[in-house]
Design an enzyme around this catalytic site. Structure first.
Site, mmCIF file in Angstrom:
data_model
loop_
_atom_site.group_PDB
_atom_site.id
_atom_site.type_symbol
_atom_site.label_atom_id
_atom_site.label_comp_id
_atom_site.label_asym_id
_atom_site.label_seq_id
_atom_site.Cartn_x
_atom_site.Cartn_y
_atom_site.Cartn_z
ATOM 1 N N ASP A 66 76.460 2.193 -17.226
ATOM 2 C CA ASP A 66 77.298 2.911 -18.008
ATOM 3 C C ASP A 66 77.050 1.913 -19.422
ATOM 4 O O ASP A 66 77.149 0.900 -19.238
ATOM 5 C CB ASP A 66 78.862 2.582 -18.044
ATOM 6 C CG ASP A 66 80.099 2.998 -18.323
ATOM 7 O OD1 ASP A 66 79.625 4.167 -18.629
ATOM 8 O OD2 ASP A 66 80.937 3.058 -19.399
ATOM 9 N N GLU A 96 64.179 -6.824 -5.282
ATOM 10 C CA GLU A 96 64.248 -8.366 -3.625
ATOM 11 C C GLU A 96 65.011 -6.736 -2.300
ATOM 12 O O GLU A 96 64.626 -7.308 -1.603
ATOM 13 C CB GLU A 96 65.919 -8.798 -3.132
ATOM 14 C CG GLU A 96 66.101 -10.102 -5.072
ATOM 15 C CD GLU A 96 67.017 -10.831 -5.108
ATOM 16 O OE1 GLU A 96 67.642 -10.414 -4.452
ATOM 17 O OE2 GLU A 96 66.703 -11.013 -6.151
#
Ligand code: NOJ
Length: 568
Positions: free
Chosen positions: A223, A278
């Site tokens: 956002d 990751e």
């Protein structure tokens, strides 16, 4: 006129396992409080979404983007977050979320969560602590607090306006009861801006990214991605000085605005990228960044968020020239940056495109970008709305979009051809932009009215109770059960298009075909898949080829006006 943009090829045989799944995905935005209500309290919820997974599967989308579902007082439709690592109890629990995530994945659908890093809500623990703590404390340093101007600090630190109207600063009462400092809020006053030069904030958001990634979230929609970093070195420029310095077409072109689109913001996203990587497959992200066109690519960089919304089509008229220019430019940009293009016509912030296209073109009635241009249906004369034309053009535009290389973002209800609800009584409106603008702009509630699932019954099948925003009587006409299995319905058009798109989608490229008619756009995708749109009102000759799908019935060898056809 010929454009070819060659990028990575999508493995369409096994979308779910592909680390590039997002590049050409069709992503369906769910505004959770208005999608499906499982417990009859009038508010859509997580279990409601889980119950509709079969519908989403049949629709044929690749991913769901979930607008905020976090605990919130709903001062801004959930974009005021009380706790970033929880589910709003009104919507369900973390267990419900896990169940929904599992059901979506089982159906081969990815999950993208909205994340709101620019501001928290004023009910967040951090903000409560800041209010209870003294000036200069570590707790205040998580937000942007300033002393006011004037003899007794009674004036805001600058004259800036918030996006929703009214000042961008709010004065607090100090713990000892005296009038105190001011805090900055670019949006509603219930949405205090976080201080992103504070390491604690950065670390906490990394934790949040891992929290949701560990719970099955495949990607994030970020956002106001362009607002996080700020340079509030004094003296602060006045709004007049700021607007004079703004020589670009849409935002600052040089990153010098004190809070929009500063270069340093990308340091944050480089750290986020490390967290995304990751995971296997890496988590994805798409930036909501209303920035100067020349600066969007930075957000979409593979070292950053990887993708950014392109709101150009959403702001365009239904016009062949505009569409041609926007598509060509954005594909060229994608080629240059390595991101894939994004396309979108509707979302929870703008007037639904079936309505926009039914209004007179130009003249400011179409949804526009946030930065000072108003993003709402300001003053659109309802009597000039042509519902039938709007829907016809929306279907044509959507079919064109679904043939484009890149990701297509769809907003709940557009697959039903749903229209904007323009006449919500003032007493029932919820959007802060309506209240802070003193009703000058009618706000965004009209595209957030709960979906009609059934032609009749309480809240048209949305739930057992009255929907949290009033649904008009005509909503039933657009209901899922009125369109399900009905040849030619908008729902069946989307289903067919999404299915075909999955089968036909290959390399991220297109080639324009010269049509000799400025109102007709035609392009070819790899493998001979073609899309032809007649933006004009008069029928034109249908190009040769096998008709795969069309947005309106064809007339023999003619392609009628305001119609798209797919050929092979
Ligand atoms: C953009 C969101 O899409 C909008 O709904 C919200 O009001 C603002 N950001 C503030 O979070």
């Amino acid at each position: 006129m010929s454009t070819t943009a060659t990028l990575a090829t999508l493995s369409d045989s096994n979308l779910a396992a592909d680390p590039n799944w997002w590049r050409q995905a069709s992503v369906y935005q769910i505004y959770p409080r208005s999608f499906s209500d499982s417990n009859g309290d009038g508010l859509g919820d997580i279990k409601g979404i889980t119950a509709k997974v079969p519908y989403l599967k049949e629709l044929g989308i690749d991913a769901v983007w979930l607008s905020p579902f976090y605990p919130s007082a709903l001062a801004d439709g959930g974009y005021d977050v009380d706790d970033y690592r929880n589910v709003d109890p009104k919507l369900g629990t973390l267990e419900d979320f896990a169940e929904m995530s599992a059901a979506l994945h089982e159906a081969g659908i990815k999950l993208i969560a909205d994340i709101v890093p620019n501001h928290s809500s004023d009910r967040h623990e951090w903000f409560k602590e800041a209010l209870a703590s003294p000036r200069g404390s570590a707790a205040r340093e998580r937000y942007i607090f300033r002393d006011g101007l004037g003899k007794n600090g009674e004036l805001p630190p600058s004259d800036w306006d918030s996006v929703f109207g009214g000042p961008a600063w709010e004065r607090i009462t100090e713990p000892d009861g005296t009038p105190g400092q001011w805090y900055m809020h670019i949006f509603a006053k219930e949405q205090p801006d976080l201080n992103w030069s504070n390491r604690e904030i950065r670390d906490d958001f990394l934790k949040t990214l891992r929290f949701w990634s560990d719970r099955g979230v495949d990607g994030f929609r970020v956002d106001v991605a362009h607002a996080l970093t700020k340079d509030l070195t004094e003296p602060l420029l006045s709004k007049v000085e700021l607007s004079e310095a703004n020589t670009g077409t849409d935002g600052f072109a040089d990153g010098s605005h004190p809070f929009w689109d500063r270069d340093e913001v990308h340091e944050i996203y480089a750290e986020w990228r490390e967290v995304f990587n990751e995971y296997n497959p890496p988590r994805t992200a798409v930036a909501e960044a209303w920035v100067h066109a020349t600066r969007r690519a930075r957000y979409a960089s593979p070292q950053g968020l990887g993708q950014a919304f392109n709101f150009d089509l959403l702001q365009a008229d239904f016009d062949a020239d505009e569409f041609h220019e926007i598509i060509t430019r954005n594909l060229a940009e994608a080629t240059a940056t390595g991101a894939s293009s994004t396309w979108v016509f509707s979302n929870h912030d703008v007037v639904r495109h079936a309505t926009r296209y039914g209004l007179p073109m130009g003249g400011g009635v179409h949804a526009k970008g946030q930065d000072g241009k108003g993003w709402l249906l300001a003053g659109a004369p309802a009597e000039e709305l042509d519902v039938e034309l709007g829907l016809r053009r929306a279907r044509a535009a959507s079919l064109l979009m679904l043939a484009l290389p890149g990701s297509a973002y769809l907003y709940q209800g557009e697959e039903l051809g749903l229209q904007e609800v323009a006449d919500i009584p003032d007493s029932e409106r919820q959007d802060p932009s309506f209240f802070r603008n003193k009703g000058v702009e009618i706000g965004r509630d009209g595209c957030r009215v709960p979906l009609p699932w059934a032609t009749e019954g309480t809240s048209f099948g949305f739930g057992a109770g009255r929907a949290h925003l009033p649904q008009p009587a005509w909503f039933g006409r657009y209901a899922v059960d009125a369109q399900d299995g009905v040849e030619g319905s908008t729902l069946e058009l989307y289903r067919k298009a999404l299915k075909l798109r999955r089968e036909l989608q290959t390399a991220e490229e297109l080639e324009w075909v010269e049509t000799g008619n400025p109102k007709v756009l035609q392009f070819t995708r790899h493998g001979g898949w073609q899309s032809v749109t007649n933006f004009g009102a008069e029928p034109v000759e249908l190009p040769a080829g096998e008709v795969l799908l069309s947005s309106a019935p064809l007339d023999g060898k003619l392609l009628p006006g305001n119609t798209t056809v797919w050929l092979r």
